[in-house]
Design an enzyme around this catalytic site. Structure first.
Site, short mmCIF file in Angstrom:
data_model
loop_
_atom_site.label_atom_id
_atom_site.label_comp_id
_atom_site.label_asym_id
_atom_site.label_seq_id
_atom_site.Cartn_x
_atom_site.Cartn_y
_atom_site.Cartn_z
N ARG A 1 1.14 -1.21 0.12
CA ARG A 1 -0.46 0.22 0.23
C ARG A 1 0.63 0.67 -0.37
NH1 ARG A 1 -3.38 -3.19 -1.62
NH2 ARG A 1 -4.95 -3.59 -0.71
N GLU B 1 0.57 6.64 -2.94
CA GLU B 1 -0.48 7.29 -2.23
C GLU B 1 -0.94 8.56 -2.77
OE1 GLU B 1 -3.33 8.00 0.78
OE2 GLU B 1 -3.10 6.13 -0.03
N HIS C 1 -0.82 -0.75 -9.90
CA HIS C 1 -1.66 -1.64 -9.86
C HIS C 1 -1.74 -2.72 -10.48
CE1 HIS C 1 -3.64 -1.87 -5.23
NE2 HIS C 1 -2.86 -3.06 -5.77
#
Length: 336
Positions: free
Chosen positions: A247, A273, A294
């Protein structure tokens, strides 16, 4: 006439259902359960209100709406959820766990391509393939056929792995076939267990100070947000690489951006992020950063592995054998 099969329904985004659960696969599910129609992407629709009162098993996927108390009240027979992806944090609520609903996830199946992606990026990073290819393309020539630079290559390099998660463990297993030293940071893993996996247990600072490549496989929790700090990044050797397939918020992205823009470090980021980075973010234009959308997780024909995992779980549960990949209530937050 009484039913002989469990009543099940698909609950996910319709595009996810089409990609993961193809018609032939749905027919196989239909051999085990009575699969209600349509796909439920919204639990407030008339179709959902018709299906939910009878459903005993939900087969969920990306885009499944939250299973909150109001939804559960309309699904009094619901006893189990089989998720066709990894994390269940997005749709399972405290009401599900309070009711004792059994939960299975395809996280182990999804870990396979993530680990494969990671292995490929580790080997490419140590070989410096991407910068070498870029320079070769620009120069259209090479000075020599021999590259004696001692910082290049995979022989006896050190790879740091953050977290013995499902992906982290699989990465370590794949690395065992190579002449690499592996350091593992995971406060919940003892030295003997780390050694059995094929790694040496190390503290966080040691991992960064000793590694040529550090690969992040840590779930995003309050305690792990910003775990990879500016101070840790400063310990990574010049020319080192940080790989993140977990993440984006686990890494101090501003600090990483500065290190990468300055040319001291390289980064392979399958997550950022936020996702997607703003169009003017400096990482887009940074030659030392490889950013992928991703895609390390299941894509293309790898989605069939998720479907197969879910199908086998449905078979087991319907036969009264229990789930092979059950998610206990106390482990739900650890799935990244």
């Amino acid at each position: 006439m009484p039913r002989t099969k469990t009543v099940a329904a698909l609950a996910m985004d319709e595009r996810a259902a089409e990609a993961v659960l193809k018609p032939a696969t749905r027919l196989r599910f239909g051999e085990v359960v009575d699969l209600a129609e349509p796909v439920l992407s919204d639990f407030t629709t008339q179709a959902a209100r018709r299906v939910l009162p009878e459903v005993e098993l939900l087969i969920t996927g990306w885009g499944c709406p939250p299973l909150d108390a109001a939804v559960l009240a309309r699904a009094p027979e619901l006893r189990a959820v089989v998720h066709t992806a990894g994390s269940v944090r997005g749709h399972l609520t405290p009401a599900c766990w309070a009711r004792g609903i059994e939960v299975s996830t395809a996280a182990a199946a999804n870990a396979v391509p993530v680990a494969e992606y990671t292995l490929a990026m580790i080997l490419l990073a140590n070989k410096q393939v991407l910068p070498a290819a870029r320079a070769y393309r620009q120069q259209r020539a090479r000075e020599d056929w021999l590259f004696p630079d001692p910082t290049l290559g995979n022989y006896r390099r050190t790879v740091g792995v953050l977290s013995a998660s499902l992906v982290g463990r699989r990465v370590i297993a794949l690395l065992r076939a190579h002449d690499l030293r592996v350091l593992l940071y995971d406060p919940y893993v003892a030295e003997a267990e780390a050694a059995a996996l094929g790694a040496a247990k190390a503290e966080l600072a040691e991992v960064f100070a000793a590694s040529d490549v550090v690969s992040v496989h840590t779930p995003l929790l309050p305690a792990t947000r910003g775990l990879v700090s500016a101070e840790l990044l400063a310990l990574l050797r010049d020319g080192g690489t940080l790989i993140n397939t977990a993440r984006g918020a686990v890494v101090d992205q501003a600090a990483l951006t500065e290190e990468v823009r300055g040319g001291r470090l390289r980064a392979v980021l399958d997550v950022t992020e936020p996702e997607v980075l703003p169009p003017d973010h400096p990482l887009w234009e940074c030659e030392n950063a490889l950013i992928t959308p991703h895609l390390a997780g299941s894509q293309g024909n790898e989605l069939d592995r998720l479907a197969e995992s879910a199908l086998q779980e449905v078979r087991r549960w319907s036969a009264g054998e229990g789930f092979a990949h059950a998610v206990p209530p106390d482990g739900k937050e650890l799935l990244a």
